[in-house]
Motif scaffolding. Structure first.
Motif, PDB file in Angstrom:
ATOM      1  N   ASP A   1     134.800  90.736  94.654  1.00 42.29           N
ATOM      2  CA  ASP A   1     135.186  91.953  94.995  1.00 42.29           C
ATOM      3  C   ASP A   1     134.546  92.972  94.186  1.00 42.29           C
ATOM      4  OD1 ASP A   1     137.096  91.298  93.611  1.00 42.29           O
ATOM      5  OD2 ASP A   1     138.596  92.590  94.826  1.00 42.29           O
ATOM      6  N   GLN A   2     135.055  92.715  92.761  1.00 40.93           N
ATOM      7  CA  GLN A   2     134.482  93.682  91.898  1.00 40.93           C
ATOM      8  C   GLN A   2     133.207  93.845  91.453  1.00 40.93           C
ATOM      9  OE1 GLN A   2     137.146  94.175  88.489  1.00 40.93           O
ATOM     10  NE2 GLN A   2     138.886  93.522  89.680  1.00 40.93           N
ATOM     11  N   VAL A   3     132.685  92.570  91.531  1.00 37.03           N
ATOM     12  CA  VAL A   3     131.119  92.485  91.388  1.00 37.03           C
ATOM     13  C   VAL A   3     130.371  93.341  92.476  1.00 37.03           C
ATOM     14  CG1 VAL A   3     129.100  91.018  91.427  1.00 37.03           C
ATOM     15  CG2 VAL A   3     131.127  90.141  90.133  1.00 37.03           C
ATOM     16  N   GLU A   4     130.817  92.945  93.718  1.00 37.78           N
ATOM     17  CA  GLU A   4     130.182  94.056  94.633  1.00 37.78           C
ATOM     18  C   GLU A   4     130.239  95.325  94.415  1.00 37.78           C
ATOM     19  OE1 GLU A   4     128.254  94.747  98.333  1.00 37.78           O
ATOM     20  OE2 GLU A   4     128.447  92.862  97.473  1.00 37.78           O
ATOM     21  N   ALA A   5     131.696  95.808  94.234  1.00 41.20           N
ATOM     22  CA  ALA A   5     131.695  97.310  93.885  1.00 41.20           C
ATOM     23  C   ALA A   5     130.920  97.747  92.883  1.00 41.20           C
ATOM     24  CB  ALA A   5     133.011  97.540  93.716  1.00 41.20           C
ATOM     25  N   MET A   6     130.722  97.008  91.777  1.00 41.02           N
ATOM     26  CA  MET A   6     129.956  97.238  90.895  1.00 41.02           C
ATOM     27  C   MET A   6     128.520  97.563  91.062  1.00 41.02           C
ATOM     28  SD  MET A   6     129.310  95.372  87.108  1.00 41.02           S
ATOM     29  CE  MET A   6     128.691  93.642  87.935  1.00 41.02           C
ATOM     30  N   PHE A   7     127.767  96.703  91.674  1.00 49.15           N
ATOM     31  CA  PHE A   7     126.656  96.769  92.397  1.00 49.15           C
ATOM     32  C   PHE A   7     126.399  98.148  93.170  1.00 49.15           C
ATOM     33  CE2 PHE A   7     125.802  92.681  90.338  1.00 49.15           C
ATOM     34  CZ  PHE A   7     124.363  92.647  90.061  1.00 49.15           C
ATOM     35  N   GLN A   8     127.392  98.172  94.019  1.00 48.72           N
ATOM     36  CA  GLN A   8     127.301  99.251  95.048  1.00 48.72           C
ATOM     37  C   GLN A   8     127.099 100.656  94.038  1.00 48.72           C
ATOM     38  OE1 GLN A   8     130.195  99.234  97.987  1.00 48.72           O
ATOM     39  NE2 GLN A   8     129.457  97.164  98.917  1.00 48.72           N
ATOM     40  N   GLN A   9     128.028 100.673  93.146  1.00 48.25           N
ATOM     41  CA  GLN A   9     128.035 101.866  92.542  1.00 48.25           C
ATOM     42  C   GLN A   9     126.698 101.981  91.501  1.00 48.25           C
ATOM     43  OE1 GLN A   9     131.510 102.014  89.667  1.00 48.25           O
ATOM     44  NE2 GLN A   9     130.988 103.752  88.767  1.00 48.25           N
ATOM     45  N   VAL A  10     126.367 101.097  91.155  1.00 48.65           N
ATOM     46  CA  VAL A  10     124.906 101.225  90.391  1.00 48.65           C
ATOM     47  C   VAL A  10     123.610 101.430  91.300  1.00 48.65           C
ATOM     48  CG1 VAL A  10     123.289  99.669  89.121  1.00 48.65           C
ATOM     49  CG2 VAL A  10     125.647  99.494  88.573  1.00 48.65           C
ATOM     50  N   GLU A  11     123.729 101.037  92.383  1.00 52.32           N
ATOM     51  CA  GLU A  11     122.758 101.244  93.482  1.00 52.32           C
ATOM     52  C   GLU A  11     122.990 102.581  94.037  1.00 52.32           C
ATOM     53  OE1 GLU A  11     122.568  96.610  95.125  1.00 52.32           O
ATOM     54  OE2 GLU A  11     123.790  98.136  96.075  1.00 52.32           O
ATOM     55  N   ALA A  12     123.989 103.128  94.103  1.00 51.68           N
ATOM     56  CA  ALA A  12     124.207 104.417  94.560  1.00 51.68           C
ATOM     57  C   ALA A  12     123.634 105.418  93.456  1.00 51.68           C
ATOM     58  CB  ALA A  12     125.694 104.854  94.859  1.00 51.68           C
ATOM     59  N   ALA A  13     123.761 104.970  92.283  1.00 49.08           N
ATOM     60  CA  ALA A  13     123.347 105.981  91.087  1.00 49.08           C
ATOM     61  C   ALA A  13     121.785 105.838  90.916  1.00 49.08           C
ATOM     62  CB  ALA A  13     123.995 105.692  89.903  1.00 49.08           C
ATOM     63  N   PHE A  14     121.515 104.684  90.971  1.00 47.03           N
ATOM     64  CA  PHE A  14     119.956 104.366  90.278  1.00 47.03           C
ATOM     65  C   PHE A  14     119.195 103.612  91.405  1.00 47.03           C
ATOM     66  CE2 PHE A  14     122.220 104.212  86.147  1.00 47.03           C
ATOM     67  CZ  PHE A  14     122.002 105.527  85.844  1.00 47.03           C
ATOM     68  N   GLY A  15     119.454 103.064  92.489  1.00 48.72           N
ATOM     69  CA  GLY A  15     119.113 102.224  93.157  1.00 48.72           C
ATOM     70  C   GLY A  15     119.037 100.803  92.806  1.00 48.72           C
ATOM     71  N   PRO A  16     118.343  99.760  93.643  1.00 45.97           N
ATOM     72  CA  PRO A  16     118.408  98.560  93.367  1.00 45.97           C
ATOM     73  C   PRO A  16     118.249  97.899  91.845  1.00 45.97           C
ATOM     74  CG  PRO A  16     116.996  98.834  95.209  1.00 45.97           C
ATOM     75  CD  PRO A  16     117.019 100.106  94.362  1.00 45.97           C
ATOM     76  N   VAL A  17     118.915  97.062  91.422  1.00 47.65           N
ATOM     77  CA  VAL A  17     118.957  96.473  90.263  1.00 47.65           C
ATOM     78  C   VAL A  17     117.602  95.679  89.976  1.00 47.65           C
ATOM     79  CG1 VAL A  17     120.007  94.906  88.376  1.00 47.65           C
ATOM     80  CG2 VAL A  17     121.510  96.454  89.703  1.00 47.65           C
ATOM     81  N   ASP A  18     116.744  96.135  88.994  1.00 49.87           N
ATOM     82  CA  ASP A  18     115.365  95.306  88.978  1.00 49.87           C
ATOM     83  C   ASP A  18     115.479  94.072  87.817  1.00 49.87           C
ATOM     84  OD1 ASP A  18     113.296  97.081  90.460  1.00 49.87           O
ATOM     85  OD2 ASP A  18     114.372  98.572  89.087  1.00 49.87           O
ATOM     86  N   ILE A  19     116.382  94.374  87.012  1.00 48.34           N
ATOM     87  CA  ILE A  19     116.619  93.406  85.813  1.00 48.34           C
ATOM     88  C   ILE A  19     118.334  93.199  85.565  1.00 48.34           C
ATOM     89  CG2 ILE A  19     116.463  92.991  83.241  1.00 48.34           C
ATOM     90  CD1 ILE A  19     113.751  94.537  83.458  1.00 48.34           C
ATOM     91  N   LEU A  20     118.668  91.918  85.556  1.00 52.79           N
ATOM     92  CA  LEU A  20     120.040  91.765  85.248  1.00 52.79           C
ATOM     93  C   LEU A  20     120.211  90.898  84.173  1.00 52.79           C
ATOM     94  CD1 LEU A  20     123.208  91.173  86.179  1.00 52.79           C
ATOM     95  CD2 LEU A  20     122.225  89.365  87.379  1.00 52.79           C
ATOM     96  N   VAL A  21     121.006  91.384  83.257  1.00 56.27           N
ATOM     97  CA  VAL A  21     121.340  90.856  81.703  1.00 56.27           C
ATOM     98  C   VAL A  21     122.725  90.335  81.764  1.00 56.27           C
ATOM     99  CG1 VAL A  21     121.352  90.975  79.184  1.00 56.27           C
ATOM    100  CG2 VAL A  21     119.506  92.313  80.534  1.00 56.27           C
ATOM    101  N   ASN A  22     122.827  89.240  82.250  1.00 53.38           N
ATOM    102  CA  ASN A  22     124.257  88.475  82.182  1.00 53.38           C
ATOM    103  C   ASN A  22     124.775  88.095  80.858  1.00 53.38           C
ATOM    104  OD1 ASN A  22     124.877  88.210  85.036  1.00 53.38           O
ATOM    105  ND2 ASN A  22     123.159  86.586  85.237  1.00 53.38           N
ATOM    106  N   ASN A  23     125.636  89.268  80.217  1.00 56.33           N
ATOM    107  CA  ASN A  23     125.958  88.894  78.898  1.00 56.33           C
ATOM    108  C   ASN A  23     127.466  88.921  78.688  1.00 56.33           C
ATOM    109  OD1 ASN A  23     125.665  89.463  75.798  1.00 56.33           O
ATOM    110  ND2 ASN A  23     127.131  91.324  76.568  1.00 56.33           N
ATOM    111  N   ALA A  24     128.239  89.000  79.675  1.00 55.43           N
ATOM    112  CA  ALA A  24     129.680  88.970  79.892  1.00 55.43           C
ATOM    113  C   ALA A  24     129.950  87.686  79.434  1.00 55.43           C
ATOM    114  CB  ALA A  24     130.403  89.735  80.855  1.00 55.43           C
TER     115      ALA A  24
END
Length: 244
Positions: free
Chosen positions: A65-88
């Motif tokens: 649920d938090q991952v979904e909310a994170m992506f929605q927030q990023v997409e609202a600000a910048f549009g679709p994520v082109d590059i994902l860096v899984n560093n966590a």
């Protein structure tokens, strides 16, 4: 139009170095954090002040649920994520015989499940556009194994397997998936090992030095970008020769 990169665990260490490196190359940067809110927001403000669009966004990557909310927030600000860096990720040193089920489960929840959830969510738009790049952070211990870090080594080895399999699956969709497996890097996390241990690790490294977060960020930036357009399913290990 500028591309958007989402960096999980981007508030400090390797993640922070990645955020700065991508911003300087003209990317819109989303900086994920879970505990280091002040650091993430300060970094985003600093980059924005320099003319680099940046956003700090909190989420526990092991929670769908938090991952979904994170992506929605990023997409609202910048549009679709082109590059994902899984560093966590998290790390822990403990004798195998002392490991609890909770230790084991938490390691895999963050270091592997978190990656799975973020990849799945990112692919929702990447598959639609038939483009995208994913870079997963593993470790040399995922390649060679490490005493007193069995659960960490196992999780980081799983990251490599995930990377290779997903690269094959997504290749026909023109989405690349690669992995960076750093050696001993001079980060806040490794600083807990103590000066004597770090000095010994530097001595064991053929180049005679520890890596810096920027060394890893350069590898991530290369694999994410067009310069690596014919590279997928690979593991790049900036480790000073520690593992050859």
């Amino acid at each position: 139009m500028a591309k958007t990169v989402l960096i999980t665990g981007g508030s400090r260490g390797i993640g922070q170095a990645c955020a700065i490196a991508f911003a300087r190359q003209g990317y819109q940067v989303a900086i994920n954090y879970i505990h280091s809110k002040e650091k993430a927001e300060a970094l985003a403000q600093e980059l924005s002040a320099q003319g680099h669009p940046a956003l700090a966004v909190g989420a526990d990557v092991s929670r769908k649920d938090q991952v979904e909310a994170m992506f929605q927030q990023v997409e609202a600000a910048f549009g679709p994520v082109d590059i994902l860096v899984n560093n966590a990720g998290i790390a822990q040193q403990k004798l195998f015989t002392d490991l609890t089920e909770e230790d084991w489960d938490r390691m895999f929840q963050v270091d592997v499940k978190g990656m799975f959830l973020c990849c799945q969510r990112a692919l929702r738009t990447m598959l639609h556009s038939h483009s995208g790049s994913i870079v997963n952070l593993s470790s040399i211990w995922g390649i060679s194994g490490a005493s007193c870090e069995v659960h960490y080594s196992a999780a980081k080895a799983a990251v490599i397997g995930l990377t290779k399999a997903l690269a094959q699956e997504l290749g026909p969709s023109h989405i690349r998936v690669n992995c960076v497996a750093p050696g001993v890097i001079n980060t806040e996390m490794n600083g807990l090992l103590g000066e004597e241990t770090l000095a010994a690790l530097a001595e064991e490294t053929p180049l005679g030095i520890l890596g810096e977060p920027e060394d890893v960020a350069k590898a991530v930036l290369f694999l994410a970008g067009e310069e690596a357009r014919f590279i997928t399913g690979q593991v790049l290990s900036p480790n000073g020769g520690f593992v050859i």
